[in-house]
Each structure stands twice: as structure tokens, then as C-alpha cells.
Design an enzyme around this catalytic site. Structure first.
Site, PDB file in Angstrom:
ATOM      1  N   ASP A 172     141.165  45.488  11.496  1.00 52.14           N
ATOM      2  CA  ASP A 172     140.722  44.368  12.331  1.00 52.14           C
ATOM      3  C   ASP A 172     140.822  43.126  11.445  1.00 52.14           C
ATOM      4  O   ASP A 172     139.967  42.902  10.591  1.00 52.14           O
ATOM      5  CB  ASP A 172     139.289  44.594  12.806  1.00 52.14           C
TER       6      ASP A 172
ATOM      7  N   GLU B 278     145.056  45.177  15.039  1.00 51.28           N
ATOM      8  CA  GLU B 278     144.805  44.464  16.289  1.00 51.28           C
ATOM      9  C   GLU B 278     145.758  43.284  16.409  1.00 51.28           C
ATOM     10  O   GLU B 278     145.959  42.531  15.467  1.00 51.28           O
ATOM     11  CB  GLU B 278     143.362  43.966  16.344  1.00 51.28           C
TER      12      GLU B 278
ATOM     13  N   ASP C 270     132.810  44.709  12.148  1.00 50.76           N
ATOM     14  CA  ASP C 270     134.226  44.613  11.784  1.00 50.76           C
ATOM     15  C   ASP C 270     134.817  45.978  11.435  1.00 50.76           C
ATOM     16  O   ASP C 270     135.964  46.262  11.773  1.00 50.76           O
ATOM     17  CB  ASP C 270     134.419  43.633  10.623  1.00 50.76           C
TER      18      ASP C 270
END
EC number: 3.1.21.10
Length: 173
Positions: A8, A67, A139
Site C-alpha cells: 500500500d 494498489e 497501512d
């Protein structure tokens, strides 16, 4: 059996999550955050690259998923986020890992069942899916969500290709 590193990206905090796939099971191997300390963007990008490189060295993943970012608070934030993604992707590419990208909606749908899930829902589902004693920090949970999304996509592609068997992947017809 494959090890997946999910990321991420962020210019200040980049989450990572590592899972191992054994048939239909996902096993948690590790997760955390790379927190950059440099004020200069170039220094933060180097810290992200070095951090991902070290995680790859430590866990020896077979696949890398990240992502895909399509929106940010403003143009400057979007550019910095894109550069952070680039630093992570280059680290994976240097290690000869295949790179997969997923939108936030795809990740949320794979983990929670809806593309509009909130961070707390993702944390809770990751804790349940990976049988963790506590919910991971946001996260890291998002990064584990990226890895779980990649696992599900991978399993679907295996099933569609006809390589799945009832014994190894469940019943696909």
C-alpha cells in the site's frame, strides 16, 4: 505454494504485507510499515526502494502486488504517491518479480465484499481471514488486503485456465 508481497504505497508511510498461499489457504508471514523520515522527496523515495528491497530479501516473495492509485487530495499529492509507487515497483522489478496492480475498489471487494468498505472493516476482515491475534495497523492491513486480493485473483485465473483440480483448489466447474 507461493509467497505474495502486497504493498500500500505512500510517500510518508508505505504499508507492506506478506502471505503464503497453500492451496485454498492463506498464511500470514509478516507485515508492517516503511516510515520515511527525510524531508526531501528523493530521500523518501530511496527509503521506500531500500525498504521494499530489504523485505524482498527477507521474505523471498514469488509475486508482488500493489494498489493502483487513481485519485488523491490534489495534483501534488497524486504525483508524490505515483512516485512512491514507482519506487516500490522498481524494487520488485529489480528482483525480477511479476507485478500486479489492483484498484482500491477491487481490493475492498476481495477482502470485505464491498468496494465501499471503510479502513476499520478491512482491518477486521484481514484479522479474521489471516487468523491474527489483533487487527494490524491500517497501512499494513491495506497492504495485506492487496496480497489477499492478488491471491483471490490468482485462484480465479487458475480455475478459469482449467489447471485447478478438486484435490488442490476445491471444486471448479
Amino acid at each position: 505454494m507461493a509467497i505474495i508481497l502486497g504493498v500500500d504505497p505512500g510517500s510518508r508511510i508505505t504499508g507492506y504485507g506478506v502471505i503464503q498461499c497453500q492451496g485454498r489457504h492463506q498464511i500470514y508471514l509478516g507485515s508492517g510499515c516503511i516510515r520515511t523520515s527525510s524531508e526531501e522527496l528523493s530521500g523518501r523515495l530511496k527509503q521506500i526502494f531500500d525498504g521494499i528491497t530489504e523485505i524482498i530479501r527477507q521474505y523471498q516473495p514469488d509475486e508482488f502486488a500493489i494498489e493502483r492509485v487513481f485519485m488523491a487530495k490534489n495534483a501534488d499529492s497524486a504525483l508524490k504517491l505515483g512516485q512512491a509507487r514507482g519506487a516500490a515497483i522498481v524494487a520488485a522489478t529489480v528482483a525480477n518479480l511479476p507485478v500486479a496492480e489492483y484498484s482500491a475498489t477491487q481490493i475492498k471487494s476481495a477482502v470485505v465484499g464491498t468496494g465501499r468498505a471503510k479502513k476499520e472493516q478491512i482491518q477486521h476482515m484481514i484479522q479474521q481471514l489471516l487468523k491474527l491475534p489483533a487487527a494490524p495497523q491500517a497501512d499494513a492491513a491495506d497492504a495485506l488486503g492487496v496480497a489477499v486480493c492478488h491471491y483471490h485473483t490468482r485462484q480465479s485465473l487458475i480455475a478459469l485456465s482449467g489447471r485447478a483440480t478438486a484435490r488442490t483448489y476445491g471444486r471448479y466447474r
